[in-house]
Design a protein around this motif. Structure first.
Motif, mmCIF file in Angstrom:
data_model
loop_
_atom_site.group_PDB
_atom_site.id
_atom_site.type_symbol
_atom_site.label_atom_id
_atom_site.label_comp_id
_atom_site.label_asym_id
_atom_site.label_seq_id
_atom_site.Cartn_x
_atom_site.Cartn_y
_atom_site.Cartn_z
ATOM 1 N N ILE A 5 39.130 19.480 49.758
ATOM 2 C CA ILE A 5 38.989 20.118 48.450
ATOM 3 C C ILE A 5 40.358 20.627 48.018
ATOM 4 C CG2 ILE A 5 38.000 22.094 47.209
ATOM 5 C CD1 ILE A 5 35.951 19.981 47.815
ATOM 6 N N LYS A 6 40.709 20.338 46.781
ATOM 7 C CA LYS A 6 41.956 20.831 46.209
ATOM 8 C C LYS A 6 41.604 21.924 45.201
ATOM 9 C CE LYS A 6 45.877 19.104 43.529
ATOM 10 N NZ LYS A 6 46.397 17.905 42.850
ATOM 11 N N VAL A 7 42.217 23.090 45.338
ATOM 12 C CA VAL A 7 42.011 24.180 44.390
ATOM 13 C C VAL A 7 42.920 23.923 43.193
ATOM 14 C CG1 VAL A 7 42.241 26.655 44.017
ATOM 15 C CG2 VAL A 7 41.361 25.807 46.195
ATOM 16 N N LEU A 8 42.335 23.857 41.993
ATOM 17 C CA LEU A 8 43.096 23.529 40.790
ATOM 18 C C LEU A 8 43.574 24.752 40.019
ATOM 19 C CD1 LEU A 8 40.892 20.594 39.479
ATOM 20 C CD2 LEU A 8 42.993 20.458 40.833
ATOM 21 N N THR A 9 42.848 25.863 40.120
ATOM 22 C CA THR A 9 43.216 27.076 39.387
ATOM 23 C C THR A 9 43.016 28.294 40.271
ATOM 24 O OG1 THR A 9 40.991 27.470 38.534
ATOM 25 C CG2 THR A 9 42.439 26.081 37.193
ATOM 26 N N THR A 10 43.662 29.377 39.900
ATOM 27 C CA THR A 10 43.338 30.646 40.539
ATOM 28 C C THR A 10 41.991 31.099 39.976
ATOM 29 O OG1 THR A 10 44.506 31.886 38.828
ATOM 30 C CG2 THR A 10 45.754 31.315 40.809
ATOM 31 N N GLY A 56 31.435 38.469 36.697
ATOM 32 C CA GLY A 56 31.688 37.507 37.751
ATOM 33 C C GLY A 56 33.018 36.815 37.605
ATOM 34 N N ALA A 57 33.130 35.649 38.267
ATOM 35 C CA ALA A 57 34.387 34.910 38.263
ATOM 36 C C ALA A 57 34.108 33.424 38.472
ATOM 37 C CB ALA A 57 35.314 35.443 39.356
ATOM 38 N N PHE A 58 35.143 32.616 38.238
ATOM 39 C CA PHE A 58 35.015 31.175 38.439
ATOM 40 C C PHE A 58 36.334 30.612 38.953
ATOM 41 C CE2 PHE A 58 37.263 31.238 34.483
ATOM 42 C CZ PHE A 58 37.924 30.036 34.392
ATOM 43 N N GLN A 59 36.242 29.407 39.511
ATOM 44 C CA GLN A 59 37.439 28.707 39.966
ATOM 45 C C GLN A 59 37.197 27.211 39.856
ATOM 46 O OE1 GLN A 59 38.773 29.607 44.012
ATOM 47 N NE2 GLN A 59 40.856 29.540 43.259
ATOM 48 N N GLU A 81 39.561 38.385 42.717
ATOM 49 C CA GLU A 81 40.266 38.624 43.977
ATOM 50 C C GLU A 81 39.396 38.335 45.198
ATOM 51 O OE1 GLU A 81 40.002 41.212 41.580
ATOM 52 O OE2 GLU A 81 41.840 40.523 40.630
ATOM 53 N N ASP A 82 38.074 38.264 45.023
ATOM 54 C CA ASP A 82 37.160 37.994 46.129
ATOM 55 C C ASP A 82 37.155 36.513 46.539
ATOM 56 O OD1 ASP A 82 36.329 40.672 46.190
ATOM 57 O OD2 ASP A 82 34.761 40.288 44.705
ATOM 58 N N PHE A 83 37.661 35.621 45.685
ATOM 59 C CA PHE A 83 37.680 34.198 45.998
ATOM 60 C C PHE A 83 38.719 33.924 47.078
ATOM 61 C CE2 PHE A 83 35.155 34.126 42.378
ATOM 62 C CZ PHE A 83 34.702 32.859 42.086
ATOM 63 N N MET A 84 38.353 33.070 48.061
ATOM 64 C CA MET A 84 39.234 32.833 49.197
ATOM 65 C C MET A 84 39.779 31.406 49.234
ATOM 66 S SD MET A 84 37.318 35.201 51.998
ATOM 67 C CE MET A 84 38.502 34.784 53.218
ATOM 68 N N ASP A 85 39.605 30.624 48.164
ATOM 69 C CA ASP A 85 40.149 29.267 48.073
ATOM 70 C C ASP A 85 39.671 28.355 49.202
ATOM 71 O OD1 ASP A 85 41.517 30.077 45.810
ATOM 72 O OD2 ASP A 85 43.406 30.404 46.844
#
Length: 93
Positions: A5-10, A56-59, A81-85
């Motif tokens: 999986i490649k993370v595309l955005t923060t 909430g949040a999204f990535q 900030e809770d997202f860990m990629d």
């Protein structure tokens, strides 16, 4: 097997707006740090009579097999900030 999986955005916040003009409740996701200035449905700019919150949040991520996707966590208790990629592709796993 875990696919790459490649993370595309923060991670960014999900905004929820209940517009005081058109009365729609909308969720807004955008890869920007700019503030919301109007209702995306009707263009109403008076946010004082509208209700705007972060919800909430999204990535955005990309799987080699299934392509780009957006993971949304529409909970009032999560922050970007809770997202860990370290997402899994929901179509592979």
């Amino acid at each position: 097997m875990r696919h790459e999986i490649k993370v595309l955005t923060t991670a960014k916040p999900i905004y929820k707006i209940h517009c005081g003009e058109c009365n729609w409740e909308l969720l807004i996701t955008a890869n920007t740090d700019e503030s919301v200035k109007c209702c995306p449905w009707c263009g109403w700019r008076d946010l004082e009579i509208s209700h705007l919150t972060k919800s909430g949040a999204f990535q955005e991520i990309e799987c080699k097999k299934h392509g780009k996707m957006t993971i949304l966590l529409p909970s009032d208790t999560i922050e970007p900030e809770d997202f860990m990629d370290n997402f899994f592709c929901p179509f592979c796993h």
